[in-house]
Write a protein that holds these residues in place. Structure first.
Motif, PDB file in Angstrom:
ATOM      1  N   ASP A  16     -67.783  27.332   0.835  1.00  0.00           N
ATOM      2  CA  ASP A  16     -67.780  28.549   1.645  1.00  0.00           C
ATOM      3  C   ASP A  16     -68.376  28.296   3.016  1.00  0.00           C
ATOM      4  O   ASP A  16     -67.874  28.810   4.028  1.00  0.00           O
ATOM      5  N   THR A  17     -69.418  27.470   3.081  1.00  0.00           N
ATOM      6  CA  THR A  17     -70.021  27.129   4.370  1.00  0.00           C
ATOM      7  C   THR A  17     -69.060  26.278   5.200  1.00  0.00           C
ATOM      8  O   THR A  17     -68.905  26.500   6.412  1.00  0.00           O
ATOM      9  N   CYS A  18     -68.397  25.309   4.561  1.00  0.00           N
ATOM     10  CA  CYS A  18     -67.408  24.484   5.272  1.00  0.00           C
ATOM     11  C   CYS A  18     -66.304  25.351   5.850  1.00  0.00           C
ATOM     12  O   CYS A  18     -65.890  25.172   7.010  1.00  0.00           O
ATOM     13  N   LEU A  19     -65.813  26.294   5.050  1.00  0.00           N
ATOM     14  CA  LEU A  19     -64.741  27.182   5.518  1.00  0.00           C
ATOM     15  C   LEU A  19     -65.230  28.042   6.680  1.00  0.00           C
ATOM     16  O   LEU A  19     -64.515  28.206   7.679  1.00  0.00           O
ATOM     17  N   SER A  20     -66.435  28.582   6.571  1.00  0.00           N
ATOM     18  CA  SER A  20     -66.978  29.419   7.635  1.00  0.00           C
ATOM     19  C   SER A  20     -67.061  28.659   8.953  1.00  0.00           C
ATOM     20  O   SER A  20     -66.688  29.180  10.018  1.00  0.00           O
ATOM     21  N   ILE A  21     -67.518  27.419   8.890  1.00  0.00           N
ATOM     22  CA  ILE A  21     -67.647  26.614  10.119  1.00  0.00           C
ATOM     23  C   ILE A  21     -66.276  26.298  10.697  1.00  0.00           C
ATOM     24  O   ILE A  21     -66.068  26.365  11.919  1.00  0.00           O
ATOM     25  N   MET A  22     -65.304  25.969   9.833  1.00  0.00           N
ATOM     26  CA  MET A  22     -63.947  25.706  10.336  1.00  0.00           C
ATOM     27  C   MET A  22     -63.364  26.955  10.993  1.00  0.00           C
ATOM     28  O   MET A  22     -62.675  26.868  12.017  1.00  0.00           O
ATOM     29  N   GLN A  23     -63.625  28.117  10.432  1.00  0.00           N
ATOM     30  CA  GLN A  23     -63.124  29.362  11.024  1.00  0.00           C
ATOM     31  C   GLN A  23     -63.761  29.616  12.384  1.00  0.00           C
ATOM     32  O   GLN A  23     -63.082  30.053  13.325  1.00  0.00           O
ATOM     33  N   VAL A  24     -65.059  29.319  12.510  1.00  0.00           N
ATOM     34  CA  VAL A  24     -65.736  29.466  13.802  1.00  0.00           C
ATOM     35  C   VAL A  24     -65.118  28.518  14.836  1.00  0.00           C
ATOM     36  O   VAL A  24     -64.865  28.901  15.981  1.00  0.00           O
ATOM     37  N   LEU A  25     -64.853  27.285  14.426  1.00  0.00           N
ATOM     38  CA  LEU A  25     -64.228  26.314  15.332  1.00  0.00           C
ATOM     39  C   LEU A  25     -62.824  26.757  15.737  1.00  0.00           C
ATOM     40  O   LEU A  25     -62.439  26.690  16.908  1.00  0.00           O
ATOM     41  N   HIS A  26     -62.044  27.199  14.742  1.00  0.00           N
ATOM     42  CA  HIS A  26     -60.656  27.598  14.993  1.00  0.00           C
ATOM     43  C   HIS A  26     -60.591  28.802  15.924  1.00  0.00           C
ATOM     44  O   HIS A  26     -59.803  28.828  16.887  1.00  0.00           O
ATOM     45  N   GLU A  27     -61.457  29.792  15.665  1.00  0.00           N
ATOM     46  CA  GLU A  27     -61.454  30.997  16.482  1.00  0.00           C
ATOM     47  C   GLU A  27     -62.096  30.758  17.851  1.00  0.00           C
ATOM     48  O   GLU A  27     -61.637  31.270  18.870  1.00  0.00           O
ATOM     49  N   GLY A  28     -63.166  29.963  17.862  1.00  0.00           N
ATOM     50  CA  GLY A  28     -63.913  29.772  19.098  1.00  0.00           C
ATOM     51  C   GLY A  28     -63.252  28.842  20.094  1.00  0.00           C
ATOM     52  O   GLY A  28     -63.424  28.999  21.300  1.00  0.00           O
ATOM     53  N   LEU A  29     -62.481  27.862  19.589  1.00  0.00           N
ATOM     54  CA  LEU A  29     -61.870  26.862  20.469  1.00  0.00           C
ATOM     55  C   LEU A  29     -60.354  27.016  20.579  1.00  0.00           C
ATOM     56  O   LEU A  29     -59.729  26.342  21.394  1.00  0.00           O
ATOM     57  N   ALA A  30     -59.771  27.882  19.727  1.00  0.00           N
ATOM     58  CA  ALA A  30     -58.338  28.212  19.800  1.00  0.00           C
ATOM     59  C   ALA A  30     -57.453  26.965  19.802  1.00  0.00           C
ATOM     60  O   ALA A  30     -56.492  26.869  20.555  1.00  0.00           O
ATOM     61  N   ASP A  31     -57.800  26.013  18.953  1.00  0.00           N
ATOM     62  CA  ASP A  31     -57.040  24.764  18.865  1.00  0.00           C
ATOM     63  C   ASP A  31     -56.570  24.608  17.424  1.00  0.00           C
ATOM     64  O   ASP A  31     -57.362  24.682  16.480  1.00  0.00           O
ATOM     65  N   SER A  32     -55.282  24.364  17.229  1.00  0.00           N
ATOM     66  CA  SER A  32     -54.713  24.293  15.881  1.00  0.00           C
ATOM     67  C   SER A  32     -55.272  23.140  15.057  1.00  0.00           C
ATOM     68  O   SER A  32     -55.184  23.163  13.827  1.00  0.00           O
ATOM     69  N   LYS A  33     -55.874  22.155  15.715  1.00  0.00           N
ATOM     70  CA  LYS A  33     -56.424  21.033  14.950  1.00  0.00           C
ATOM     71  C   LYS A  33     -57.622  21.467  14.098  1.00  0.00           C
ATOM     72  O   LYS A  33     -58.043  20.734  13.200  1.00  0.00           O
ATOM     73  N   TYR A  34     -58.150  22.653  14.374  1.00  0.00           N
ATOM     74  CA  TYR A  34     -59.277  23.154  13.589  1.00  0.00           C
ATOM     75  C   TYR A  34     -58.842  24.166  12.517  1.00  0.00           C
ATOM     76  O   TYR A  34     -59.685  24.854  11.950  1.00  0.00           O
ATOM     77  N   ARG A  35     -57.544  24.232  12.233  1.00  0.00           N
ATOM     78  CA  ARG A  35     -57.075  25.183  11.214  1.00  0.00           C
ATOM     79  C   ARG A  35     -57.613  24.785   9.851  1.00  0.00           C
ATOM     80  O   ARG A  35     -57.425  23.646   9.407  1.00  0.00           O
ATOM     81  N   PRO A  36     -58.310  25.692   9.138  1.00  0.00           N
ATOM     82  CA  PRO A  36     -58.812  25.338   7.813  1.00  0.00           C
ATOM     83  C   PRO A  36     -57.679  24.986   6.859  1.00  0.00           C
ATOM     84  O   PRO A  36     -56.630  25.643   6.850  1.00  0.00           O
ATOM     85  N   CYS A  37     -57.886  23.965   6.067  1.00  0.00           N
ATOM     86  CA  CYS A  37     -56.868  23.561   5.104  1.00  0.00           C
ATOM     87  C   CYS A  37     -56.656  24.689   4.092  1.00  0.00           C
ATOM     88  O   CYS A  37     -57.631  25.240   3.556  1.00  0.00           O
ATOM     89  N   PRO A  38     -55.393  25.037   3.777  1.00  0.00           N
ATOM     90  CA  PRO A  38     -55.140  26.098   2.781  1.00  0.00           C
ATOM     91  C   PRO A  38     -55.785  25.819   1.424  1.00  0.00           C
ATOM     92  O   PRO A  38     -56.174  26.760   0.726  1.00  0.00           O
ATOM     93  N   LEU A  39     -55.934  24.551   1.056  1.00  0.00           N
ATOM     94  CA  LEU A  39     -56.569  24.236  -0.225  1.00  0.00           C
ATOM     95  C   LEU A  39     -58.053  24.601  -0.207  1.00  0.00           C
ATOM     96  O   LEU A  39     -58.591  25.074  -1.211  1.00  0.00           O
ATOM     97  N   LEU A  40     -58.712  24.409   0.933  1.00  0.00           N
ATOM     98  CA  LEU A  40     -60.108  24.823   1.068  1.00  0.00           C
ATOM     99  C   LEU A  40     -60.217  26.334   0.890  1.00  0.00           C
ATOM    100  O   LEU A  40     -61.112  26.831   0.193  1.00  0.00           O
TER     101      LEU A  40
END
Length: 295
Positions: free
Chosen positions: A242-266
């Motif tokens: 859950d912490t890993c997912l939260s951080i990936m979401q912050v990166l994805h939303e904050g930097l608007a770069d698709s390379k930070y999209r959380p993996c669907p399996l996560l």
């Protein structure tokens, strides 16, 4: 090692793994520590866990018996925010949830003395934005400990746009006084360590998701091929999915770069409640001995 000037009592808000570890590291170096959590049983468990930790330190010769007893005596439970009124430094270590942290800061600001420093252990959120929810943006900053706190040597210090130089200097002196090495990050999503580490873990999960390798192959590959002490999926379970997912979401939303999209399996593992070690199951099933890969 001398204690930081103007700081003698440290309050920790959040009595989970991180908060308890911070309390132990701080008490070991001579500071009075108050541990607060909304769940009173967690406060008691944290204080008792500190006593067990210092007992082991004495038994293994890492501390003398008198040093261990002194450290134990310096950790006390607090059962109301008003009990923290005299703290010189408050370190928030609740879940990586911005709304929750903001509520904590608004409530604690009402009882703290004006000169107290307020710090967050957030691993990814904007320090400037969190500071805006307090009555003291100039006396607010990020003090990001690594897990497990008593073992890991690093503290990331992160200034918000309003953090004063005096506050930063005091926080740096404090971190050094408890035996930590300091690295300074600018206030960007996930800072330095997690900006690099969590996307690597996310990529390992994509590697699993796409069938490039199974859990055992991925972790063995990184341990033996890159000399990592833990494989990335094992590490994800240790951190908490859950912490890993939260951080990936912050990166994805904050930097608007698709390379930070959380993996669907996560995402699926978190939705299932398979959060790693703390839940008994993640990429490994910890109900087995030894833990067995779940994929």
């Amino acid at each position: 090692m001398p204690m930081a000037s103007n700081i003698s009592t440290v309050a920790v808000i959040g009595a989970g793994q991180m908060g308890s570890g911070i309390a132990q590291a701080v008490a070991k170096h001579g500071y009075q520590v108050l541990v607060y959590d909304v769940a009173e049983n967690r406060v008691s468990e944290s204080v008792e866990g500190g006593a067990r930790y210092f007992s082991r330190q004495a038994q293994t010769g890492k501390m003398s018996e008198s040093e261990a007893q002194g450290a134990v005596s310096r950790i006390r439970g607090a059962f109301a925010l008003s009990d923290l009124a005299d703290a010189d430094l408050v370190i928030e270590a609740v879940s990586e949830n911005e709304a929750l942290k903001t509520t904590v800061f608004r409530d604690i600001s009402k009882v703290l003395k004006p000169q107290a420093i307020l710090a967050t252990n957030t691993s990814s959120l904007s320090i400037t934005r969190l500071a805006a929810s307090t009555d003291r943006p100039d006396r607010f900053l990020g003090v990001h400990f690594m897990n497990p706190v008593p073992v890991m040597k690093l503290v990331e210090l992160v200034r918000g746009i309003g953090t004063s130089q005096e506050t930063f200097a005091a926080a740096k002196d404090f971190a050094v006084s408890i035996g930590k090495s300091v690295t300074v990050s600018e206030d960007f999503p996930a800072f330095i360590v997690n900006r690099i580490l969590i996307p690597m873990i996310n990529e390992a999960i994509y590697t699993l998701y796409e069938g490039v390798g199974n859990v055992e192959a991925i972790d063995t590959g990184m341990k033996l091929g890159a000399n990592h002490p833990m494989g990335p999926l094992e590490l994800a379970d240790f951190i908490g999915l859950d912490t890993c997912l939260s951080i990936m979401q912050v990166l994805h939303e904050g930097l608007a770069d698709s390379k930070y999209r959380p993996c669907p399996l996560l995402v699926k593992y978190v939705e299932a409640g398979w959060l790693g070690r703390k839940a008994g199951r993640g990429f490994y099933d910890y109900r087995c001995d030894p833990p067995r890969p779940t994929r």
